[in-house]
Write a protein that holds these residues in place. Structure first.
Motif, short mmCIF file in Angstrom:
data_model
loop_
_atom_site.label_atom_id
_atom_site.label_comp_id
_atom_site.label_asym_id
_atom_site.label_seq_id
_atom_site.Cartn_x
_atom_site.Cartn_y
_atom_site.Cartn_z
N UNK A 99 0.86 -1.19 0.00
CA UNK A 99 0.00 0.00 0.00
C UNK A 99 0.90 1.24 0.00
N UNK A 100 0.43 2.26 -0.69
CA UNK A 100 1.15 3.53 -0.68
C UNK A 100 0.23 4.62 -0.14
N UNK A 101 0.72 5.36 0.86
CA UNK A 101 -0.06 6.48 1.40
C UNK A 101 0.49 7.77 0.79
N UNK A 102 -0.36 8.53 0.13
CA UNK A 102 0.04 9.79 -0.52
C UNK A 102 0.61 9.53 -1.90
N UNK A 103 -0.24 9.06 -2.79
CA UNK A 103 0.24 8.60 -4.11
C UNK A 103 0.73 9.74 -5.00
N UNK A 104 0.21 10.96 -4.78
CA UNK A 104 0.65 12.11 -5.59
C UNK A 104 0.45 11.85 -7.08
N UNK A 152 -4.54 -0.01 -7.64
CA UNK A 152 -5.86 0.58 -7.41
C UNK A 152 -5.66 1.87 -6.63
N UNK A 153 -6.23 2.95 -7.11
CA UNK A 153 -6.06 4.25 -6.46
C UNK A 153 -7.35 4.64 -5.76
N UNK A 154 -7.24 5.00 -4.49
CA UNK A 154 -8.45 5.31 -3.71
C UNK A 154 -8.33 6.69 -3.06
N UNK A 155 -9.38 7.47 -3.17
CA UNK A 155 -9.40 8.81 -2.56
C UNK A 155 -9.80 8.68 -1.09
N UNK A 156 -8.78 8.63 -0.23
CA UNK A 156 -9.06 8.55 1.21
C UNK A 156 -7.83 9.05 1.98
N UNK A 157 -7.99 9.19 3.28
CA UNK A 157 -6.90 9.62 4.15
C UNK A 157 -6.20 8.39 4.72
N UNK A 161 5.56 10.92 2.52
CA UNK A 161 4.51 11.83 3.00
C UNK A 161 5.03 13.26 3.13
N UNK A 162 4.13 14.20 3.39
CA UNK A 162 4.61 15.54 3.71
C UNK A 162 5.40 15.48 5.01
N UNK A 163 6.63 15.99 4.99
CA UNK A 163 7.45 15.87 6.21
C UNK A 163 8.21 17.16 6.57
N UNK A 164 7.85 18.26 5.93
CA UNK A 164 8.55 19.53 6.21
C UNK A 164 7.82 20.26 7.34
N UNK A 189 -3.17 2.39 -3.52
CA UNK A 189 -2.58 3.69 -3.21
C UNK A 189 -3.67 4.68 -2.87
N UNK A 190 -3.37 5.54 -1.91
CA UNK A 190 -4.38 6.51 -1.49
C UNK A 190 -3.83 7.94 -1.54
N UNK A 191 -4.73 8.89 -1.57
CA UNK A 191 -4.34 10.30 -1.41
C UNK A 191 -5.58 11.06 -0.98
#
Ligand code: GLN
Length: 270
Positions: free
Chosen positions: A114-119, A162-167, A183-186, A137-139
């Motif tokens: 699984x990928x979180x934050x597919x961009x 499979x790409x899914x729109x979720x958190x 992920x966002x890490x700044x 993958x989600x975003x």
């Protein structure tokens, strides 16, 4: 206007930029839809559309990233589409992807990733092209979902990604072998240049300290009993990631980017 004249004018318009020639060249090749080799035998040809070309130069000068102007970026030696409103792929992310490919191959079974934050979909696409894994993958960003789907389709890996729109992994009940994320890490108050600030804030900033989302991801991996977690992280987050991973029983190996900064980890559950 002839192409050679457009190069000169473009360069002088961007004379404040050290790499002005490369910027002009990128915009010109995109405008002409031409390869670099061909450009130099066509210097006396007419520029197709002066107005568009110089608008592109101006947009760049006004801090619009080149990838949003051209609509594409190269990653892992492949051409990906990049929509405005989605994080632009960075070369250091290739290291993360390579680590996941290597470990996937060594495991020698059909994996679920699984990928979180597919961009834009770069990580999932390259993983699908180089392993036989099934990927979800989600975003949270709807534009990213559209962008990722288009790239996944273009590389013909839609049967396995499979790409899914979720958190995070909300609403997904499957089991996974590997969780991967850039992920966002700044940290919210970190100063970035105007070009980067034209990228989506929710793909860049991870919170007050920057590592908040990474910590959530580790917690979630533990909760879902995911054996391997691989993430990109900030140059100053090795200590906090190391502590968090230990707390959740993961044994981590950290890696550096090409500039020599700590940039990520791959961790295995004990
Ligand atoms: N996975 C995408 C990338 O690595 C997007 C990451 C993000 O939006 N933070 O480029």
């Amino acid at each position: 206007m002839k192409i050679k004249k457009a190069i000169e004018l473009g360069k002088s318009e961007l004379s404040d930029f050290e790499n002005n020639y490369n910027i002009v060249k990128t915009l010109l090749l995109n405008h002409l839809d031409m390869s670099f080799e061909k450009l130099y035998i066509n210097l006396d040809q007419e520029l197709p559309d002066e107005e568009i070309f110089f608008k592109n130069i101006k947009d760049f000068k006004n801090s619009k990233p080149l990838e949003y102007i051209t609509g594409k970026a190269s990653f892992y030696s492949l051409d990906f589409k990049v929509f405005e409103g989605v994080l632009i792929p960075r070369p250091e992310t290739e290291i993360l992807v390579q680590k996941v490919i290597d470990i996937s191959k060594s495991l020698n079974k059909e994996l679920k990733i699984c990928e979180i934050g597919v961009g834009s979909g770069i990580i999932s696409t390259v993983l699908a092209l180089n392993t036989n894994a099934k990927i979800i993958s989600t975003d949270i960003n709807k534009i990213a979902i559209k962008n990722a789907k288009e790239n996944i389709q273009n590389f013909k890996v839609q049967d396995r990604v499979k790409v899914i729109h979720t958190s995070y992994l909300d609403g997904i009940n499957e089991d996974f072998d590997i969780l991967v994320s850039n992920p966002p890490y700044i940290a919210n108050d970190y100063k970035l240049d105007n070009w980067v600030l034209n990228e989506p804030k929710n793909a860049l900033f991870g919170g007050e300290y920057g590592d908040e989302i990474l910590k959530e991801i580790i917690k979630l991996a533990d909760l879902k009993n995911i054996k391997i977690v691989a993430c990109e992280m900030g140059y100053d987050q090795k200590k906090s990631m190391s502590d968090e991973l230990k707390k959740h029983n993961y044994k981590a190996e950290f890696y550096k980017d090409l500039a020599g900064f700590d940039r990520g980890f791959i961790a295995i559950k004990n």
